[in-house]
Design a protein around this motif. Structure first.
Motif, PDB file in Angstrom:
ATOM      1  N   LEU A  80     141.176  79.487   2.173  1.00 21.15           N
ATOM      2  CA  LEU A  80     140.677  78.116   2.085  1.00 21.15           C
ATOM      3  C   LEU A  80     141.533  77.288   1.127  1.00 21.15           C
ATOM      4  N   CYS A 110     131.885  74.355   2.271  1.00 21.05           N
ATOM      5  CA  CYS A 110     133.144  74.808   1.727  1.00 21.05           C
ATOM      6  C   CYS A 110     134.327  74.197   2.453  1.00 21.05           C
ATOM      7  N   ILE A 130     129.985  89.420  13.008  1.00 14.77           N
ATOM      8  CA  ILE A 130     130.439  89.180  11.641  1.00 14.77           C
ATOM      9  C   ILE A 130     130.229  87.714  11.265  1.00 14.77           C
ATOM     10  N   LEU A 176     138.952  84.842   4.037  1.00 16.21           N
ATOM     11  CA  LEU A 176     138.731  83.451   4.436  1.00 16.21           C
ATOM     12  C   LEU A 176     138.606  82.553   3.224  1.00 16.21           C
ATOM     13  N   ILE A 211     136.415  90.133   5.312  1.00 15.75           N
ATOM     14  CA  ILE A 211     136.810  88.909   6.002  1.00 15.75           C
ATOM     15  C   ILE A 211     136.408  87.693   5.190  1.00 15.75           C
ATOM     16  N   ALA A 212     135.219  87.763   4.582  1.00 18.44           N
ATOM     17  CA  ALA A 212     134.775  86.642   3.754  1.00 18.44           C
ATOM     18  C   ALA A 212     135.742  86.401   2.609  1.00 18.44           C
ATOM     19  N   VAL A 252     136.802  71.703   0.701  1.00 22.35           N
ATOM     20  CA  VAL A 252     138.179  72.046   0.404  1.00 22.35           C
ATOM     21  C   VAL A 252     139.154  71.179   1.189  1.00 22.35           C
ATOM     22  N   LEU A 253     138.851  70.948   2.472  1.00 24.88           N
ATOM     23  CA  LEU A 253     139.776  70.170   3.291  1.00 24.88           C
ATOM     24  C   LEU A 253     139.665  68.675   3.010  1.00 24.88           C
ATOM     25  N   ALA A 303     126.831  86.721  10.431  1.00 27.57           N
ATOM     26  CA  ALA A 303     126.347  87.199   9.142  1.00 27.57           C
ATOM     27  C   ALA A 303     126.634  86.206   8.019  1.00 27.57           C
ATOM     28  N   PHE A 304     127.284  85.100   8.342  1.00 30.61           N
ATOM     29  CA  PHE A 304     127.556  84.098   7.308  1.00 30.61           C
ATOM     30  C   PHE A 304     126.502  83.018   7.296  1.00 30.61           C
ATOM     31  N   PRO A 305     126.101  82.599   6.115  1.00 30.52           N
ATOM     32  CA  PRO A 305     125.234  81.427   6.056  1.00 30.52           C
ATOM     33  C   PRO A 305     126.064  80.194   6.419  1.00 30.52           C
ATOM     34  N   SER A 318     144.648  75.992   2.580  1.00 32.19           N
ATOM     35  CA  SER A 318     144.583  74.998   3.641  1.00 32.19           C
ATOM     36  C   SER A 318     144.217  73.635   3.076  1.00 32.19           C
ATOM     37  N   ILE A 338     126.699  76.859   4.172  1.00 34.72           N
ATOM     38  CA  ILE A 338     127.509  77.095   2.978  1.00 34.72           C
ATOM     39  C   ILE A 338     128.991  77.051   3.337  1.00 34.72           C
ATOM     40  N   PHE A 360     132.963  95.085   6.236  1.00 39.32           N
ATOM     41  CA  PHE A 360     133.861  94.253   7.042  1.00 39.32           C
ATOM     42  C   PHE A 360     133.610  92.773   6.793  1.00 39.32           C
ATOM     43  N   VAL A 361     132.344  92.410   6.830  1.00 33.26           N
ATOM     44  CA  VAL A 361     131.993  91.008   6.602  1.00 33.26           C
ATOM     45  C   VAL A 361     132.545  90.555   5.263  1.00 33.26           C
ATOM     46  N   ILE A 383     134.528  77.797  -6.116  1.00 33.28           N
ATOM     47  CA  ILE A 383     134.165  77.726  -4.692  1.00 33.28           C
ATOM     48  C   ILE A 383     134.363  79.084  -4.036  1.00 33.28           C
ATOM     49  N   ILE A 437     127.631  84.507  -2.468  1.00 30.55           N
ATOM     50  CA  ILE A 437     126.547  84.109  -1.571  1.00 30.55           C
ATOM     51  C   ILE A 437     126.593  84.944  -0.301  1.00 30.55           C
ATOM     52  N   ALA A 438     127.809  85.146   0.230  1.00 32.79           N
ATOM     53  CA  ALA A 438     127.944  85.985   1.417  1.00 32.79           C
ATOM     54  C   ALA A 438     127.437  87.394   1.121  1.00 32.79           C
ATOM     55  N   TYR A 479     123.716  87.431   1.002  1.00 30.00           N
ATOM     56  CA  TYR A 479     123.234  87.267   2.363  1.00 30.00           C
ATOM     57  C   TYR A 479     123.293  88.593   3.121  1.00 30.00           C
ATOM     58  N   VAL A 480     124.444  89.221   3.031  1.00 36.18           N
ATOM     59  CA  VAL A 480     124.641  90.494   3.720  1.00 36.18           C
ATOM     60  C   VAL A 480     123.680  91.553   3.183  1.00 36.18           C
ATOM     61  N   VAL A 529     131.227  81.411  -2.736  1.00 38.65           N
ATOM     62  CA  VAL A 529     131.097  81.723  -1.307  1.00 38.65           C
ATOM     63  C   VAL A 529     131.006  83.229  -1.130  1.00 38.65           C
TER      64      VAL A 529
END
Ligand SMILES: Nc1ncnc2c1ncn2[C@@H]1O[C@H](COP(=O)(O)OP(=O)(O)OP(=O)(O)O)[C@@H](O)[C@H]1O
Ligand code: SF4
Ligand SMILES: [Mg+2]
Lengths: 311, 279, 343
Positions: free
Chosen positions: C56, B127, B115, C52, C48-49, B131-132, B118-120, C59, B123, C44-45, C308, C315-316, C319-320, C312
């Motif tokens: 963000l 992020c 999984i 996440l 979760i993306a 963000v942080l 599968a992320f770029p 955080s 990017i 699933f990806v 943002i 883009i995800a 990509y997928v 994201v």
């Protein structure tokens, strides 16, 4: 004479020295004749076939003469040689699965040879490819299937169909029955017989094989190879009835299924061949002289020769 | 073919090593090599072209670019090595666990890895830092967040193939504990191919760090990091291009040397070990 | 040619029982299983993306409302102003509530509103996607057009002078940072030579520098990848067969070898999409190209969290999706996979 090979040498350069895969081979092949080439694994049989068709890698140093219809193939310009391959001399390789292109249908793999050498148009080439498939025992409707979809026997038939496409006068078949079920081996042998002896005029074939049974069934003459040299040749029946070289004898006594490793000891390293007769460390009849002096071929009858002092 | 590759590999390996050695030397002996203090602002010496006193000229604040490039080696190399080491250790550990224990553990870990793969990754890194907030810690965090998964996958493959070999069974029969076997047998055997991967990864990381810093999201401006220097200097691109040329050359050359080393190592490595890398 | 009768009879016996036809039942089942497997993992990806990218926000240090307001007015916002802003944008609800709310909206195709522009995130994306797409497609096309033949050529002459030069040049190509390369190209072709414009967007000449910048790395990568694969394929048995058939070198290389070497190349192009996206962020920033990359970076600077998060996620998703398409393409290209379901 269709093919006459004189003192052919093939040396591969390697880190430890030269691998002498063929070391002075003399061989003759008459029109319409099937010549069997037997010998244990690593004796240089495939290399010999590749040398005739000039398909050896660049690391191989080749010398000697390969006269095909009086023309030295080794001296031919590459472009001329290309026109000989597939059209005059075809080679069918060991292991059809890896020797067929997995990304092309078998029809295409046959048709492209016809387009290249006979200038057939697309449709005519496919038509002919279908006929060739039928001829070798594959239903023409399978023309679009890919190699991995075929069984081992079918692949071998497809290889033969490719080799026959342009009706070459010489067919070199490298272990055509290896890895096949016995019943299928029989069918392939019959097919090979049909496409050589069964056509007029009969076609010549150099049959490289481990299987003495196949050799006995198909060949007119037999040449026995050991460590890059021909150690005995003669009419097949004659060699089987009256083997004169100790190696040939051991070979005939051995069981064909063990890779034709005929006798005690290991095959010699082709880099450091034993001095004298290369077979002497394993030979039961070896005497003092054998370790020092290399034996020459002695003619011991009509078309029967042996490379041994004490044959 | 293989022999030719080995000789060629040795040449690349040598060139790469020499260059990297040079960069290391620059980093270690920076205070002795740099003729000026890299942070010494002299307004009257702004934007001087390369010349006798300033080998690479001066930047918009009159700081000596050569000295800054020399000191910049420390940031780029050090950060990249830290990031790669963390990734390597993390990936090796997780991958070894997955490969060694197999079964459900393996299944779970590899699903997560798949999984994440599968992320770029750049990017996501953008992020995270975005963000942080831009800082060195967050930069490292961003590059570790996805960086370890590649090593996990390769380590797992390696461990699986090593496990097949006899000596693991022998060690087990002699009563070695799982941890002992992983540490003593599996990791040392998995190391050479991973080293190749890591070397190539260093060059990637140098590039990522430079890119993030160039965007203002990595190492921050007054620090003489190459990407940050370029970020600061880009306003002078048309008027005083020398400000931009040298830090960029430094990045390219350092990346190139690690690429040479990695490629060389791969060519020299025996073909069997190489196969694992292509997984 | 006459044939021994016995040879042609009973041709079906030696083949495996239940011989499957290409593209027949079994092929379809394999395809479907593969597709379902990939789809499930894609979902699933994405889940979760989304989680996440949503977490963000929480955080992040500092208060996004404060940052935005300061940016909008240039002044430090008052406490009341911040409160009001947070209320309007639902920023003061509990994490889980916000998260679920966000997911709910997501399923309805709503990605929120940009804090900077007040426009829906999705619209901001679609408005800029064209420019980035143009860049990406042009760069990819250029890379394939240049990289493929060079890689093939180098592989047919291994260890020649040409091969060595290509090897060094391509190694340099993957070592140059894109942003720097872009600036250097600008310096050279816009400033020094005056051939091409360096900023802006619209004509073909505007496209040249950004596309070249973006393409250099991919081309270099492609050259090396194609070369390696071709070298491997050219050593295989079926190439020897092709030679034994007396085919021309052109046919052997460009048909027999390339057709097989191309299969991994096409899959790798899918993974290069990640590279392309990352490159687009940099290149668009350097060349002020009005695409999603530049907008994304600007949003990061401005802490425009909805943008943002949304970007994201999109883009995800792209990509997928592309990787899914590549998987399917792969199955179609490689007859062996189509048949055996090897993945
Ligand atoms: N390209 C090569 N480079 C170096 N050595 C080679 C090469 N090709 C073949 N050889 C060596 O030449 C010798 C003869 O090989 P060859 O393939 O002709 O044996 P063979 O008689 O056909 O054996 P088999 O029955 O197993 O097919 C072997 O020792 C082999 O290692
Ligand atoms: S020459 Fe000597 S060693 Fe060689 S085969 Fe004859 S008897 Fe044996
Ligand atoms: Mg052989």
């Amino acid at each position: 004479m269709l093919l006459k090979i004189t003192s052919l040498r093939v040396y591969f350069k390697s880190a430890d020295g030269f691998v002498k895969a063929a070391d002075g081979v003399d061989l003759e092949l008459y029109p319409g004749e099937i010549l069997g080439l037997v010998g244990e694994t690593g004796s240089g049989k495939t290399v010999l076939g590749l040398a005739i068709t000039r398909l050896l890698p660049k690391t191989a140093a080749v010398s000697g003469e390969v006269l095909y219809r009086g023309q030295n193939l080794l001296a031919l310009p590459e472009e001329e040689m290309r026109k000989v391959r597939g059209r005059q001399v075809s080679m069918i390789f060991q292991n059809p699965l890896s020797s067929l292109n997995p990304a092309l249908s078998i029809g295409e793999q046959i048709a492209e040879v016809l387009r290249e050498h006979q200038g057939l148009k697309r449709k005519a080439a496919w038509q002919r490819a279908g006929e060739l498939l039928e001829l070798t025992g594959i239903p023409a409707k399978w023309i679009r299937s890919y190699p991995h979809e075929l069984s081992g026997g079918m692949r071998q038939r497809a290889m033969i169909a490719i080799g026959l496409a342009c009706a070459p006068s010489l067919l070199i078949a490298d272990e055509p029955t290896r890895g096949l079920d016995v019943t299928i081996q029989v069918q392939i042998v019959e097919l090979l017989h049909a496409v050589t002896k069964g056509v007029s005029p009969p076609r010549s074939m150099l049959l490289i094989t481990h299987d003495l049974g196949v050799a006995a069934a198909l060949t007119d003459r037999l040449a026995v190879m050991y460590a890059g040299k021909i150690v005995e040749y003669g009419r097949t029946a004659e060699v089987f009835r009256n083997p004169r070289h100790p190696y040939t004898r051991a070979l005939l006594d051995s069981h064909p299924s063990n890779g034709l490793i005929a006798t005690r000891g290991f095959s010699p390293s082709l880099i450091n061949l034993p001095p004298g007769c290369s077979f002497h460390p394993r030979c039961k009849k070896a005497r003092k002289k054998c370790a020092h002096e290399p034996p020459l071929v002695q003619r011991i009858g009509m078309d029967h020769g042996v490379r041994c002092f004490y044959a | 073919m293989y022999i030719l590759e080995v000789t060629r590999g040795k040449k690349m390996l040598l060139t790469g090593s020499i260059l990297i050695f040079g960069f290391m030397a620059l980093a270690v002996f920076a205070p002795f090599i740099a003729p000026y203090d890299p942070d010494d602002v002299k307004v009257e010496e702004r934007l001087l072209p390369p010349g006798e006193h300033h080998l690479m000229g001066t930047d918009g604040f009159g700081r000596d670019i050569f000295s800054r490039v020399v000191f910049g080696t420390r940031y780029s190399l050090f950060l990249a090595l830290v990031v790669v080491s963390i990734n390597l250790l993390l990936g090796l550990m997780v991958g070894s666990i997955a490969g060694y224990f197999g079964g459900l553990v393996d299944e779970l870990i590899m699903r997560i890895v798949d999984i994440l793969l599968a992320f770029p990754n750049i990017i996501l890194a953008l992020c995270i830092v975005g963000v942080l907030g831009p800082s060195v810690q967050n930069l490292i965090l961003a590059l570790v967040a996805l960086g370890w998964v590649g090593y996990t996958r390769v380590s797992r493959g390696l461990v699986l193939s090593i496990k097949e070999q006899g000596f693991i069974g022998a060690a087990k029969a002699l009563g070695g504990s799982n941890m002992y076997i992983i540490m003593r047998h599996i990791i040392p055997n998995a190391f050479p191919p991973l080293l190749v991967l890591a070397t190539l990864h260093v060059s990637h990381t140098i590039l990522s760090i430079a890119a993030l810093s160039f965007l203002g999201l990595g190492v921050q401006a007054p620090t003489p990091e190459w990407g940050a220097m370029l970020s600061e200097g880009k306003q002078f691109i048309f008027t005083h291009p020398h400000v931009m040329i040298f830090p960029g050359l430094a990045i390219t050359l350092s990346v190139l040397s690690f690429n040479l080393l990695g490629e060389g190592l791969r060519d020299v490595l025996d073909p069997r070990a190489r196969e694992v890398l292509n997984v | 040619m006459k044939l021994n009768k016995r040879t042609t009879v009973d041709v079906s016996s030696p083949c495996r029982a239940g011989f499957p036809r290409p593209g027949g039942k079994k092929g379809n089942i394999v395809m479907r299983r593969l597709l379902i497997q990939r789809l499930v993992s894609a979902v699933f990806v994405m889940l979760i993306a989304s989680f996440l990218s949503f977490s963000l926000l929480f955080s992040a240090p500092g208060n996004p409302a404060e940052t935005i307001l300061r940016q909008q007015s240039g002044l430090d916002p008052t406490y009341d102003e911040i409160e009001l802003f947070m209320k309007r944008h639902d920023l003061n609800r509990p994490f889980l509530v916000q998260c679920l709310q966000w997911l709910y909206l997501l399923t309805h195709g709503k990605l929120g509103v940009s804090l900077r522009t007040g426009e829906p995130v999705l619209e901001e994306f679609t408005a800029r996607f064209g420019a980035t797409f143009q860049l990406a497609v042009a760069a990819m096309a250029l890379s394939v057009i240049i990289g493929l033949p060079i890689g093939v050529f180098a592989a047919t002459r291994p260890n020649s002078l040409f091969d060595h030069i290509i090897r060094i040049v391509s190694l340099a190509g993957v070592s140059i940072p894109e942003f720097w390369l872009g600036l250097m190209l600008m310096l050279c072709f816009s400033l020094a030579l005056g051939w091409l414009p360096c900023f802006g967007h619209g004509t073909v000449s505007h496209l040249v520098l950004p596309v070249v910048t973006l393409a250099v790395g991919i081309t270099a990568f492609l050259v090396r990848f194609v070369r390696t694969n071709m070298l491997e394929v050219l050593n295989l048995d079926y190439i020897k067969t092709a030679k034994a058939k007396g085919l021309r070198e052109v046919v052997i290389v460009w048909k027999h070898a390339l057709k097989n070497a191309l299969i991994p190349v096409i899959t790798i192009l899918g993974t290069q999409l990640g590279h392309l996206l990352a490159g687009a962020v940099i290149v668009e920033t350097v060349f002020s190209w009005p695409g999603i990359g530049k907008f994304f970076v600007d949003s990061i600077y401005a802490r425009d969290y909805p943008v943002i998060q949304g970007f994201v996620l999109i883009i995800a998703a792209i990509y997928v999706l592309v990787n899914l398409l590549v998987d399917i393409l792969y199955v179609y290209l490689d007859p062996r996979v189509r048949y055996e379901g090897r993945s």
